[in-house]
Design an enzyme around this catalytic site. Sequence first.
Site, PDB file in Angstrom:
ATOM      1  N   ARG A  66       0.834  -1.205   0.000  1.00  0.00           N
ATOM      2  CA  ARG A  66       0.000   0.000   0.000  1.00  0.00           C
ATOM      3  C   ARG A  66       0.868   1.255   0.000  1.00  0.00           C
ATOM      4  NH1 ARG A  66      -2.121  -3.702   3.512  1.00  0.00           N
ATOM      5  NH2 ARG A  66      -4.231  -4.471   3.055  1.00  0.00           N
ATOM      6  N   LYS A 113      -1.812  -1.275   7.995  1.00  0.00           N
ATOM      7  CA  LYS A 113      -3.251  -1.521   8.085  1.00  0.00           C
ATOM      8  C   LYS A 113      -3.562  -2.805   8.834  1.00  0.00           C
ATOM      9  CE  LYS A 113      -7.479  -1.945   5.361  1.00  0.00           C
ATOM     10  NZ  LYS A 113      -8.083  -1.886   4.003  1.00  0.00           N
ATOM     11  N   HIS A 162      -3.243   3.474  -5.818  1.00  0.00           N
ATOM     12  CA  HIS A 162      -3.558   2.198  -5.159  1.00  0.00           C
ATOM     13  C   HIS A 162      -3.779   1.073  -6.162  1.00  0.00           C
ATOM     14  CE1 HIS A 162      -4.904  -0.289  -1.801  1.00  0.00           C
ATOM     15  NE2 HIS A 162      -5.911  -0.685  -2.561  1.00  0.00           N
ATOM     16  N   ARG A 206      -1.454  -1.928  -6.746  1.00  0.00           N
ATOM     17  CA  ARG A 206      -1.554  -3.129  -5.894  1.00  0.00           C
ATOM     18  C   ARG A 206      -2.278  -4.237  -6.649  1.00  0.00           C
ATOM     19  NH1 ARG A 206      -1.110  -4.846  -0.554  1.00  0.00           N
ATOM     20  NH2 ARG A 206      -2.979  -5.672   0.460  1.00  0.00           N
ATOM     21  N   HIS A 211      -2.799 -10.660   2.427  1.00  0.00           N
ATOM     22  CA  HIS A 211      -4.207 -10.979   2.662  1.00  0.00           C
ATOM     23  C   HIS A 211      -4.353 -12.260   3.476  1.00  0.00           C
ATOM     24  CE1 HIS A 211      -5.443  -8.571  -1.162  1.00  0.00           C
ATOM     25  NE2 HIS A 211      -5.414  -7.813  -0.089  1.00  0.00           N
ATOM     26  N   TYR A 214      -8.505  -8.362  -6.095  1.00  0.00           N
ATOM     27  CA  TYR A 214      -7.425  -7.578  -6.672  1.00  0.00           C
ATOM     28  C   TYR A 214      -6.983  -8.138  -8.030  1.00  0.00           C
ATOM     29  CZ  TYR A 214      -6.650  -4.579  -2.615  1.00  0.00           C
ATOM     30  OH  TYR A 214      -6.796  -3.629  -1.629  1.00  0.00           O
TER      31      TYR A 214
END
Length: 370
Positions: A219, A242, A326, A329, A349, A358
């Site tokens: 990120r 995050k 973003h 990603r 993840h 994604y």
Amino acid sequence: MVPRPRNTGSKDLPPNLYRKTDSRNGQTYYTYRDPVSGRMFGLGKDKEAAIQEAIAANFAQILKPTLFDRVSQQPAAPAVKSRLFSEWLEEYRTIYKERGLSASSNKNVGMRIKRLDAEFGHKDIRDVTTMDVAKYLTDMAKEGKAQMSRAMRSLLRDTFMEAMAAGWTDVNPVEVTKAARVVIKRERLTLELWKAIHAQAKHAWLKRAMELAVLTGQRRDDLASMLFKDERDGYLHVIQSKTGARLRISTKLRLESLDLDLGSVIKLCRDRVLSQHLIHHSRTISRAKAGMPVMLDTLTKLFSEARDRAAAEMGIDLGKTPPTFHEMRSLAARLHAAEGRDPQMLLGHRSAKMTDLYRDSRGAEWIDVA
């Protein structure tokens, strides 16, 4: 209250008196049911005594005051202490912080709590209705902020759940509201467009940031926080802000489609300026001193400007929602998957389902059919 119809076995008993035979010992017991409260009272095994008590109890029921008399004679219920929703939000802040989530999560939720305070803080927590919540969420969705509406609904629902557990309120007005439907609008970033944007980047640090983004899939804020000391023992160490996921990314990691490897990009990040940060200003501009890390807003702004120049040169229309920083990603996930690597661990993840989101190109790329 009219007593229920008598069972065959209770025909010889006065109203509200019942018999029951215990199957274990064969003994018969008598119970009286208060027709007002519904409570059952055991009267033992003596039938005659039970009948006498039931008759007396039924007679007492006749003499009881009417429901209106009883309600009118009751003392007024004590007033419930007023508690502002803003007061509960202060309690909720503490509860949320004790969950041990990341600093970025606490920051984001803190900003949303401020919005809730501005909207509902002046109300007593028991006066916040489902209609209030539904209007607030619907208005937000109509402004094109469906994703934010969903996030605020989730936070509000949790806020009231905790308030119920703490005894501040008895109901959760959010429970029956519907979450806003989110339509994904943002365009995906293709490899061809990435190359064009990279060529249009006027700052060396922006090129390095783009290369690190597409190689590591991290990120924006994690990229900006990368330090040279994080590279050791042949790995780049990343602690995602995050999620708190701790990643060790091999510096040998390579994308053949871009002829890039992580180790070489990290070396390119070193220039004549002494800095701790991989992505840093190479010269002093206004308040940004040489060697200082690049601010996230600056990263986003200059990427967007390079993107728009690249789109104009390519003669393509990116629409109202062009790909953002973003989106690299997502591009990273798709490029690594195409070269046979599972991007789930790289992206940090916990579920493959999130990684699949994604990897979805949303129709931005051609599908080769053999």
